[in-house]
Design a protein around this motif. Structure first.
Motif, PDB file in Angstrom:
ATOM      1  N   MET A   1      -8.996  -7.510   5.074  1.00 45.45           N
ATOM      2  CA  MET A   1      -8.080  -6.590   5.710  1.00 45.45           C
ATOM      3  C   MET A   1      -8.666  -6.140   7.034  1.00 45.45           C
ATOM      4  O   MET A   1      -9.864  -6.005   7.159  1.00 45.45           O
ATOM      5  N   ALA A   3      -8.804  -3.355  10.208  1.00 50.22           N
ATOM      6  CA  ALA A   3      -8.562  -1.966  10.610  1.00 50.22           C
ATOM      7  C   ALA A   3      -8.359  -1.933  12.110  1.00 50.22           C
ATOM      8  O   ALA A   3      -9.234  -2.324  12.868  1.00 50.22           O
ATOM      9  N   THR A  37     -11.748  -4.043   6.802  1.00 47.50           N
ATOM     10  CA  THR A  37     -11.867  -3.057   5.736  1.00 47.50           C
ATOM     11  C   THR A  37     -11.992  -3.767   4.397  1.00 47.50           C
ATOM     12  O   THR A  37     -11.693  -4.950   4.284  1.00 47.50           O
ATOM     13  N   SER A 111      -1.895  -8.075   1.353  1.00 48.10           N
ATOM     14  CA  SER A 111      -2.004  -6.664   1.005  1.00 48.10           C
ATOM     15  C   SER A 111      -0.964  -5.923   1.841  1.00 48.10           C
ATOM     16  O   SER A 111      -0.571  -6.406   2.906  1.00 48.10           O
ATOM     17  N   PRO A 112      -0.502  -4.762   1.371  1.00 48.06           N
ATOM     18  CA  PRO A 112       0.544  -4.042   2.114  1.00 48.06           C
ATOM     19  C   PRO A 112       0.172  -3.755   3.563  1.00 48.06           C
ATOM     20  O   PRO A 112       1.011  -3.832   4.450  1.00 48.06           O
ATOM     21  N   SER A 113      -1.108  -3.470   3.831  1.00 47.05           N
ATOM     22  CA  SER A 113      -1.500  -3.098   5.189  1.00 47.05           C
ATOM     23  C   SER A 113      -1.613  -4.291   6.127  1.00 47.05           C
ATOM     24  O   SER A 113      -1.580  -4.120   7.341  1.00 47.05           O
ATOM     25  N   THR A 114      -1.748  -5.506   5.597  1.00 44.45           N
ATOM     26  CA  THR A 114      -1.953  -6.669   6.469  1.00 44.45           C
ATOM     27  C   THR A 114      -0.869  -7.739   6.349  1.00 44.45           C
ATOM     28  O   THR A 114      -0.907  -8.720   7.075  1.00 44.45           O
TER      29      THR A 114
END
Length: 197
Positions: A1, A3, A37, A111-114
């Motif tokens: 991930m 950041a 991250t 993943s939700p953030s990436t």
């Protein structure tokens, strides 16, 4: 991930020298570095399963199967990314110690953030690698595998596999069940453990 907070500007050579001395991993994109991250346990379990399945399948064939800590360079000038799993069977990558440049297969666990970045800009970057034949996205919240395969005309075709399907990764000649990829994985959405019955 990745950041995206406080990206640090530098040129590719500065990035490669600087990153070797850092305790964290950093991706390099458009002249800036971005801290990586940590992922979740299901994310890691999926990457380990895929790496194990591919390593066992490719043993003795001269291919390198790498995960998480191995960097791929789109060119000598970047961008540089850390795929969750990648395979290179190219002679030029066999002795690589810092960066692989000629993978035939790259896998990202979503993943939700990436997810948007993995589907968009990152895939756009990866498509510039001439040797890349497949880009695979693995969901961490449902049993679903999406495989983008470059056909003989250079056009990317999408194959989607769900829980009961058999997955074919043409780039490395691996075929297996979706349930093998999700073995012992507790999905982030709370679905069962994915054990093979």
């Amino acid at each position: 991930m990745i950041a995206a907070l406080d990206p640090i500007p530098m040129n590719p050579q500065e990035y490669l020298a600087w990153e070797e001395k850092q305790p964290l991993k950093y991706e390099y994109l458009e002249g800036k570095v971005y801290a990586m991250t940590g992922g979740t346990i299901p994310h890691n379990d999926l990457a380990v399963n895929l790496t194990t399945l591919l390593k066992n399948h490719l043993r003795g064939r001269g291919c390198k199967v790498q995960m998480a800590d191995a960097k791929v360079g789109i060119s000598e000038q970047g961008p540089f990314h850390y795929p969750d799993v990648m395979v290179s069977c190219d002679e030029r990558d066999r002795r690589a110690t810092r960066v692989l440049s000629h993978p035939c297969l790259i896998i990202e666990v979503l993943s939700p953030s990436t997810e948007a970045f993995d589907r968009g800009r990152k895939f756009q970057n990866y498509r510039q690698i001439a040797e890349l034949q497949e880009y695979v996205l693995v969901s961490a919240d449902q049993r679903m595998v999406e495989c983008f395969h470059r056909n003989d005309q250079g056009i990317w075709e999408l194959y989607t596999y769900s829980e009961e399907d058999s997955v074919l990764l043409r780039s490395v000649g691996w075929e297996g069940l979706v349930t093998e990829i999700y073995e012992d994985v507790v999905l982030e959405g709370g679905q069962g453990d994915g054990r093979i019955q």
